[in-house]
Design a protein around this motif. Structure first.
Motif, PDB file in Angstrom:
ATOM      1  N   ARG A  82       0.831  -1.204   0.000  1.00 47.12           N
ATOM      2  CA  ARG A  82       0.000   0.000   0.000  1.00 47.12           C
ATOM      3  C   ARG A  82       0.870   1.260   0.000  1.00 47.12           C
ATOM      4  NH1 ARG A  82      -3.939  -1.826   4.789  1.00 47.12           N
ATOM      5  NH2 ARG A  82      -5.126  -3.457   3.709  1.00 47.12           N
ATOM      6  N   THR A  83       1.423   1.558  -1.160  1.00 51.64           N
ATOM      7  CA  THR A  83       2.165   2.791  -1.349  1.00 51.64           C
ATOM      8  C   THR A  83       1.346   3.724  -2.225  1.00 51.64           C
ATOM      9  OG1 THR A  83       3.279   2.016  -3.350  1.00 51.64           O
ATOM     10  CG2 THR A  83       4.325   1.493  -1.225  1.00 51.64           C
ATOM     11  N   PHE A  84       1.731   4.983  -2.255  1.00 53.54           N
ATOM     12  CA  PHE A  84       1.014   5.937  -3.095  1.00 53.54           C
ATOM     13  C   PHE A  84       1.066   5.521  -4.564  1.00 53.54           C
ATOM     14  CE2 PHE A  84       0.948   9.772  -5.771  1.00 53.54           C
ATOM     15  CZ  PHE A  84      -0.301  10.286  -5.416  1.00 53.54           C
ATOM     16  N   GLY A  85       2.236   5.080  -5.011  1.00 61.71           N
ATOM     17  CA  GLY A  85       2.368   4.661  -6.406  1.00 61.71           C
ATOM     18  C   GLY A  85       1.483   3.481  -6.744  1.00 61.71           C
ATOM     19  N   LEU A 133      -5.496   6.833   1.413  1.00 65.60           N
ATOM     20  CA  LEU A 133      -5.547   7.864   2.450  1.00 65.60           C
ATOM     21  C   LEU A 133      -6.380   7.400   3.644  1.00 65.60           C
ATOM     22  CD1 LEU A 133      -6.006  11.073   0.246  1.00 65.60           C
ATOM     23  CD2 LEU A 133      -3.972  10.425   1.563  1.00 65.60           C
ATOM     24  N   VAL A 134      -7.524   6.774   3.369  1.00 71.06           N
ATOM     25  CA  VAL A 134      -8.375   6.289   4.462  1.00 71.06           C
ATOM     26  C   VAL A 134      -7.643   5.226   5.275  1.00 71.06           C
ATOM     27  CG1 VAL A 134     -10.477   4.995   4.993  1.00 71.06           C
ATOM     28  CG2 VAL A 134     -10.544   6.864   3.333  1.00 71.06           C
ATOM     29  N   LEU A 135      -6.964   4.307   4.584  1.00 67.60           N
ATOM     30  CA  LEU A 135      -6.296   3.205   5.267  1.00 67.60           C
ATOM     31  C   LEU A 135      -5.086   3.658   6.083  1.00 67.60           C
ATOM     32  CD1 LEU A 135      -6.591   0.543   2.449  1.00 67.60           C
ATOM     33  CD2 LEU A 135      -7.677   0.433   4.703  1.00 67.60           C
ATOM     34  N   ARG A 136      -4.591   4.830   5.814  1.00 64.26           N
ATOM     35  CA  ARG A 136      -3.507   5.372   6.626  1.00 64.26           C
ATOM     36  C   ARG A 136      -4.013   5.843   7.991  1.00 64.26           C
ATOM     37  NH1 ARG A 136       1.306   6.970   4.233  1.00 64.26           N
ATOM     38  NH2 ARG A 136       1.434   8.827   5.572  1.00 64.26           N
ATOM     39  N   VAL A 137      -5.325   6.037   8.067  1.00 65.31           N
ATOM     40  CA  VAL A 137      -5.931   6.546   9.297  1.00 65.31           C
ATOM     41  C   VAL A 137      -6.687   5.447  10.045  1.00 65.31           C
ATOM     42  CG1 VAL A 137      -7.551   8.225  10.257  1.00 65.31           C
ATOM     43  CG2 VAL A 137      -6.123   8.838   8.290  1.00 65.31           C
ATOM     44  N   VAL A 138      -7.440   4.643   9.290  1.00 66.20           N
ATOM     45  CA  VAL A 138      -8.296   3.639   9.917  1.00 66.20           C
ATOM     46  C   VAL A 138      -8.450   2.458   8.973  1.00 66.20           C
ATOM     47  CG1 VAL A 138     -10.418   4.671   9.004  1.00 66.20           C
ATOM     48  CG2 VAL A 138     -10.538   3.254  11.062  1.00 66.20           C
ATOM     49  N   THR A 139      -8.661   1.285   9.528  1.00 63.91           N
ATOM     50  CA  THR A 139      -8.944   0.089   8.725  1.00 63.91           C
ATOM     51  C   THR A 139     -10.416  -0.261   8.875  1.00 63.91           C
ATOM     52  OG1 THR A 139      -6.698  -0.767   9.029  1.00 63.91           O
ATOM     53  CG2 THR A 139      -8.386  -2.338   8.314  1.00 63.91           C
ATOM     54  N   PRO A 140     -11.243  -0.004   7.865  1.00 65.11           N
ATOM     55  CA  PRO A 140     -12.684  -0.280   7.974  1.00 65.11           C
ATOM     56  C   PRO A 140     -12.942  -1.771   8.146  1.00 65.11           C
ATOM     57  CG  PRO A 140     -12.177   1.106   6.058  1.00 65.11           C
ATOM     58  CD  PRO A 140     -10.881   0.561   6.559  1.00 65.11           C
TER      59      PRO A 140
END
Length: 344
Positions: A82-85, A133-140
């Protein structure tokens, strides 16, 4: 089975040495499967518009499905990937498999695919970045992800009742032809044995629009009518509205129920259909030194939930087609004129 009723793959695994691309086939398969499932569901009657238009032309499908496919793909990637690229590029593979699947299953034609693919790729990348971006903050939770993946269906059921917005576009082009007006006028009203090579440079024909075969003006009880025949059995009439011999001609378009046989054009962009229509076309012939200036004016209608994109595509294709047609008349008229001069 998740709480939302949508089956999801297992939770993404922790980083390991086995997360090479060949071992991620299930990630891309799940993303492609989601896209195909949505494509099949959106043809159900519950998603057809109030005028009968196909559900796959709803903004809920065209905009939300590739966006969520991208986010879903990133969610399924192992954390080490899970990288930006990867968030930008990884959604492209399942999206391309999904689109290829619609072609293989004969549920989507080449024209629609060519027109939809650029925005699909862009939205899939956008969805991938949003998911990253979401996964950098929380894992749904899986149930939350499942509920989000069902959003296109929920919005589609609501959206189908709204009227389609309309956008009228105009295309204008002109060029100088080394031929007298009467030669060009004759060709406009009697163009026969049109060969594919004469139109092959036009973008519309490159992506699958049937090639024209002939355009001939005839006298009828209702007045002059220009009759068109294209490949694959396409045929329609162009009743002439204005006629100034060798100077100006304008017509509208009339499509009969059998004008466009099944399979000749994608139903979503069929000329004279719910989402696209040609309104009228005119030619103006103005004598110039050494020949004639031939000008074309075309008006057309686009009716979709995403007219900003569809309208821009229509502008590009209709404008290019107008210029391609002018070049066709230029080549033929100048060839006729050259032959006439050579015989003198």
């Amino acid at each position: 089975m998740s709480d939302s009723g949508l089956a999801l793959p297992p939770e993404p695994a922790a980083p390991s040495a086995s997360t090479s691309w060949p071992n991620l086939w299930w990630v891309f398969g799940a993303g492609a499967g989601y896209g195909l499932l949505m494509r099949l569901l959106f043809v159900l009657p519950v998603f057809r518009g109030r005028a009968g238009e196909s559900g796959v032309m709803l903004g809920s499908f065209v905009l939300l499905v590739p966006l969520l496919l991208g986010a879903f793909t990133v969610y399924l990637l192992p954390p080490a990937r899970r990288t930006f690229g990867q968030a930008l590029i990884a959604p492209w593979l399942p999206l391309l498999v999904f689109v290829a699947g619609t072609a293989i299953l004969l549920i989507e034609g080449s024209i629609c695919i060519a027109m939809a693919l650029p925005v699909f790729l862009l939205l899939a990348s956008l969805g991938g970045v949003l998911g990253w971006l979401v996964l950098r903050v929380v894992t749904p939770s899986r149930s939350t992800v499942g509920a989000v993946l069902l959003l296109p269906l929920a919005f589609g059921a609501f959206e189908r009742g709204a009227a389609l917005p309309e956008r009228v576009g105009l295309a204008d082009a002109s060029l100088h032809i080394d031929a007298p007006p009467e030669v060009i006028w004759h060709l406009i009203n009697d163009a026969t044995a049109i060969q594919p090579a004469e139109m092959a440079h036009g973008l519309a024909w490159r992506i699958g629009v049937p090639y024209p075969q002939e355009a001939v003006t005839v006298d009828t009880d209702e007045g002059r009518v220009r009759k068109l025949r294209w490949d694959h059995g396409v045929h329609f009439d162009e009743p002439i509205l204005d006629w100034v011999e060798n100077r100006y001609i304008r017509w509208r378009y009339v499509f009969a129920p059998d004008s466009i046989p099944p399979g000749a054009l994608d139903e979503h962009i069929a000329v004279g259909g719910r989402h696209f229509d040609l309104l009228d076309t005119s030619y103006r012939l103005t004598p110039e030194t050494g020949g004639t200036r031939l000008a074309i004016h075309v008006s057309y209608r686009v009716s979709t939930r995403f007219n900003a994109y569809a309208g821009a595509l229509a502008d590009l294709l209709v404008d290019d087609a107008a210029r391609t047609i002018l070049a066709f008349y230029q080549r033929r008229a100048e060839a006729v004129t050259a032959q006439t001069i050579a015989r003198r």
